[in-house]
Design a protein around this motif. Structure first.
Motif, PDB file in Angstrom:
ATOM      1  N   GLY A 197      44.929  18.244  13.549  1.00  0.00           N
ATOM      2  CA  GLY A 197      44.177  17.828  14.724  1.00  0.00           C
ATOM      3  C   GLY A 197      44.574  18.583  15.976  1.00  0.00           C
ATOM      4  N   ALA A 198      43.572  18.903  16.798  1.00  0.00           N
ATOM      5  CA  ALA A 198      43.810  19.635  18.038  1.00  0.00           C
ATOM      6  C   ALA A 198      42.755  19.258  19.063  1.00  0.00           C
ATOM      7  N   ILE A 199      43.091  19.469  20.322  1.00  0.00           N
ATOM      8  CA  ILE A 199      42.082  19.560  21.371  1.00  0.00           C
ATOM      9  C   ILE A 199      41.855  21.045  21.574  1.00  0.00           C
ATOM     10  N   ALA A 200      40.750  21.526  21.009  1.00  0.00           N
ATOM     11  CA  ALA A 200      40.435  22.947  21.157  1.00  0.00           C
ATOM     12  C   ALA A 200      39.926  23.191  22.574  1.00  0.00           C
ATOM     13  N   ARG A 201      40.153  24.400  23.049  1.00  0.00           N
ATOM     14  CA  ARG A 201      39.744  24.730  24.406  1.00  0.00           C
ATOM     15  C   ARG A 201      38.961  26.030  24.386  1.00  0.00           C
ATOM     16  N   LEU A 202      37.786  26.009  25.022  1.00  0.00           N
ATOM     17  CA  LEU A 202      36.974  27.209  25.174  1.00  0.00           C
ATOM     18  C   LEU A 202      36.730  27.475  26.652  1.00  0.00           C
ATOM     19  N   ASN A 203      36.595  28.752  26.979  1.00  0.00           N
ATOM     20  CA  ASN A 203      36.159  29.115  28.326  1.00  0.00           C
ATOM     21  C   ASN A 203      34.650  28.923  28.433  1.00  0.00           C
ATOM     22  N   ALA A 204      34.127  29.047  29.639  1.00  0.00           N
ATOM     23  CA  ALA A 204      32.703  28.793  29.872  1.00  0.00           C
ATOM     24  C   ALA A 204      31.808  29.684  29.038  1.00  0.00           C
ATOM     25  N   ASP A 205      32.277  30.891  28.697  1.00  0.00           N
ATOM     26  CA  ASP A 205      31.481  31.817  27.895  1.00  0.00           C
ATOM     27  C   ASP A 205      31.749  31.679  26.397  1.00  0.00           C
ATOM     28  N   LEU A 206      32.461  30.611  26.031  1.00  0.00           N
ATOM     29  CA  LEU A 206      32.796  30.272  24.640  1.00  0.00           C
ATOM     30  C   LEU A 206      33.886  31.152  24.036  1.00  0.00           C
ATOM     31  N   THR A 207      34.581  31.936  24.850  1.00  0.00           N
ATOM     32  CA  THR A 207      35.763  32.625  24.344  1.00  0.00           C
ATOM     33  C   THR A 207      36.897  31.604  24.228  1.00  0.00           C
ATOM     34  N   PRO A 208      37.783  31.789  23.239  1.00  0.00           N
ATOM     35  CA  PRO A 208      38.801  30.755  22.985  1.00  0.00           C
ATOM     36  C   PRO A 208      39.891  30.719  24.042  1.00  0.00           C
ATOM     37  N   GLY A 209      40.396  29.507  24.296  1.00  0.00           N
ATOM     38  CA  GLY A 209      41.557  29.306  25.140  1.00  0.00           C
ATOM     39  C   GLY A 209      42.691  28.715  24.330  1.00  0.00           C
ATOM     40  N   GLN A 210      43.695  28.195  25.022  1.00  0.00           N
ATOM     41  CA  GLN A 210      44.876  27.651  24.360  1.00  0.00           C
ATOM     42  C   GLN A 210      44.613  26.211  23.943  1.00  0.00           C
ATOM     43  N   SER A 211      44.703  25.933  22.643  1.00  0.00           N
ATOM     44  CA  SER A 211      44.456  24.581  22.160  1.00  0.00           C
ATOM     45  C   SER A 211      45.689  23.707  22.361  1.00  0.00           C
ATOM     46  N   ILE A 212      45.466  22.398  22.269  1.00  0.00           N
ATOM     47  CA  ILE A 212      46.530  21.407  22.424  1.00  0.00           C
ATOM     48  C   ILE A 212      46.732  20.715  21.077  1.00  0.00           C
ATOM     49  N   ASP A 213      47.945  20.708  20.592  1.00  0.00           N
ATOM     50  CA  ASP A 213      48.240  20.144  19.275  1.00  0.00           C
ATOM     51  C   ASP A 213      48.317  18.619  19.352  1.00  0.00           C
ATOM     52  N   VAL A 214      47.442  17.940  18.599  1.00  0.00           N
ATOM     53  CA  VAL A 214      47.508  16.478  18.478  1.00  0.00           C
ATOM     54  C   VAL A 214      47.481  16.101  16.993  1.00  0.00           C
ATOM     55  N   SER A 215      48.094  16.943  16.167  1.00  0.00           N
ATOM     56  CA  SER A 215      48.069  16.734  14.719  1.00  0.00           C
ATOM     57  C   SER A 215      48.658  15.391  14.316  1.00  0.00           C
ATOM     58  N   ALA A 216      49.642  14.917  15.049  1.00  0.00           N
ATOM     59  CA  ALA A 216      50.303  13.667  14.672  1.00  0.00           C
ATOM     60  C   ALA A 216      49.362  12.474  14.791  1.00  0.00           C
ATOM     61  N   ASN A 217      48.349  12.576  15.631  1.00  0.00           N
ATOM     62  CA  ASN A 217      47.418  11.469  15.849  1.00  0.00           C
ATOM     63  C   ASN A 217      46.097  12.047  16.357  1.00  0.00           C
ATOM     64  N   PRO A 218      45.267  12.605  15.461  1.00  0.00           N
ATOM     65  CA  PRO A 218      44.052  13.298  15.893  1.00  0.00           C
ATOM     66  C   PRO A 218      43.121  12.404  16.721  1.00  0.00           C
ATOM     67  N   LEU A 219      42.472  13.006  17.699  1.00  0.00           N
ATOM     68  CA  LEU A 219      41.592  12.293  18.623  1.00  0.00           C
ATOM     69  C   LEU A 219      40.140  12.603  18.311  1.00  0.00           C
ATOM     70  N   TYR A 220      39.282  11.607  18.460  1.00  0.00           N
ATOM     71  CA  TYR A 220      37.867  11.727  18.103  1.00  0.00           C
ATOM     72  C   TYR A 220      36.956  11.654  19.331  1.00  0.00           C
ATOM     73  N   GLY A 221      36.935  10.502  19.999  1.00  0.00           N
ATOM     74  CA  GLY A 221      36.121  10.359  21.200  1.00  0.00           C
ATOM     75  C   GLY A 221      36.920  10.773  22.421  1.00  0.00           C
ATOM     76  N   LEU A 222      36.271  11.395  23.417  1.00  0.00           N
ATOM     77  CA  LEU A 222      36.981  11.912  24.582  1.00  0.00           C
ATOM     78  C   LEU A 222      36.377  11.396  25.883  1.00  0.00           C
ATOM     79  N   GLY A 223      37.256  11.085  26.832  1.00  0.00           N
ATOM     80  CA  GLY A 223      36.874  10.799  28.204  1.00  0.00           C
ATOM     81  C   GLY A 223      37.820  11.553  29.114  1.00  0.00           C
ATOM     82  N   PHE A 224      37.311  12.071  30.249  1.00  0.00           N
ATOM     83  CA  PHE A 224      38.126  12.970  31.064  1.00  0.00           C
ATOM     84  C   PHE A 224      38.083  12.568  32.524  1.00  0.00           C
ATOM     85  N   ASN A 225      39.269  12.511  33.145  1.00  0.00           N
ATOM     86  CA  ASN A 225      39.403  12.308  34.580  1.00  0.00           C
ATOM     87  C   ASN A 225      39.742  13.651  35.204  1.00  0.00           C
TER      88      ASN A 225
END
Length: 325
Positions: A34-62
């Motif tokens: 599990g990860a929080i994948a990150r893309l730039n606005a043009d869909l080029t890849p960024g640095q993902s965040i590892d959440v393998s221990a407890n993968p996340l499904y639904g997202l809300g952002f402040n």
């Protein structure tokens, strides 16, 4: 469209601070990637965040606090991630209970609150309650729990000015209204559609946009009294919906049809039906450029597949699609 690792894509949010797109990617079935994948606005890849221990499904952002909330459905908890550091800073649970079917997170940036939908049974089923967890963003703890007046609670949308939460009942086929100041349910309105799943709110126009999987349509409702204004057929398995007030357009992800329908907010005409990927899932919008981002899930193995069965090759799945209005 671009492929996103490690796959298993669910929800997507847009970060206006750096124009990054954050994607819940739980990885292939049976794997722990599990990860929080990150893309730039043009869909080029960024640095993902590892959440393998407890993968996340639904997202809300402040975006004010740069805090990402994610529903960890497997463990009945909510993960809290500081996207600036890429660290998991808290895990929120209802005591020792790990059975809560947490689904959506809606954020009130002004009040620094997060509202988490917990899917229950039929309306008023005390054994499987439909609830809203109110999370205090300052302490990352459940402040209180609110009973939702619907059956099969799924999606939610916030009316920040009036401090109301609109919730969808997938089994009761209605929309409930909750006064967040008192925690009381003030109304339930039938949608006239089957399996309403997600809802978006138009603050300026006083409208609700409801996507219903069972009837494959968009229902436009008056947010003051629940009157149905318009029904628009969009496609099989209409799952999620997003509204852009800047160009007055509504976007509906039709999971089974493999399309995203674009609806004009003025006359409710269908402007486009776009083939985005195998199973369009959720939608995020860049309010500065009007760009629209869509996650597309991939075909996977059936739940009863024998061990060693190869995962189907699906070029149009596990992708994010960029739509330019």
């Amino acid at each position: 469209s671009v492929k996103v690792e490690p796959g298993g894509l669910y929800e997507i949010v847009f970060n206006p601070a750096d124009s990054n797109i954050l994607i819940a990617a739980v990885g292939p079935r049976g794997e722990t990637r599990g990860a929080i994948a990150r893309l730039n606005a043009d869909l080029t890849p960024g640095q993902s965040i590892d959440v393998s221990a407890n993968p996340l499904y639904g997202l809300g952002f402040n975006s004010r606090t740069q805090t990402l909330y994610g529903t960890a459905t497997r463990s009945g908890s909510v993960g809290v991630v500081d996207v600036r550091t890429g660290r998991l800073v808290a895990t929120i649970k209802d005591g020792d209970d790990d059975s809560a079917h947490v689904r959506e997170v809606i954020v009130d940036e002004t009040r620094n609150k997060a509202y988490v939908t917990v899917v229950g049974g039929e309306a008023n089923d005390a054994s499987r309650p439909n609830q809203i967890w109110v999370v205090d963003g300052a302490t990352n703890a459940i402040e209180r729990k609110i009973a939702a007046p619907v059956g099969g609670l799924t999606g939610a949308a916030l009316d920040a000015q009036n401090n109301r939460l609109f919730v969808t009942g997938m089994s009761s086929n209605d929309v409930g209204v909750i006064d967040l100041a008192t925690g009381q349910s003030v109304a339930t309105w039938p949608t006239g559609s089957e399996k309403p799943t997600n809802v978006a709110f138009d603050a300026a126009g006083g409208r609700l946009f409801v996507a219903s999987q069972g009837t494959g349509d968009l229902t436009v409702m008056n947010s003051a009294d629940g009157a149905v204004i318009k029904k628009v057929p969009t496609g099989e398995g209409a799952l999620s919906v997003a509204y852009n007030p800047r160009n007055d357009q509504v976007y509906v992800a039709n999971r089974q049809a493999g399309t995203v329908t674009v609806v004009g907010g003025g006359d409710y005409a269908v402007l486009a039906n776009l083939q985005t990927g195998t199973f369009p899932q959720t939608i995020a919008i860049d309010p500065a450029t009007n760009a629209v981002y869509v996650t597309n899930k991939a075909r996977g193995l059936p739940r009863n597949a024998p061990a060693g069965t190869p995962v189907p090759v699906d070029p149009a799945g596990d992708t994010v699609t960029l739509i330019r209005p």
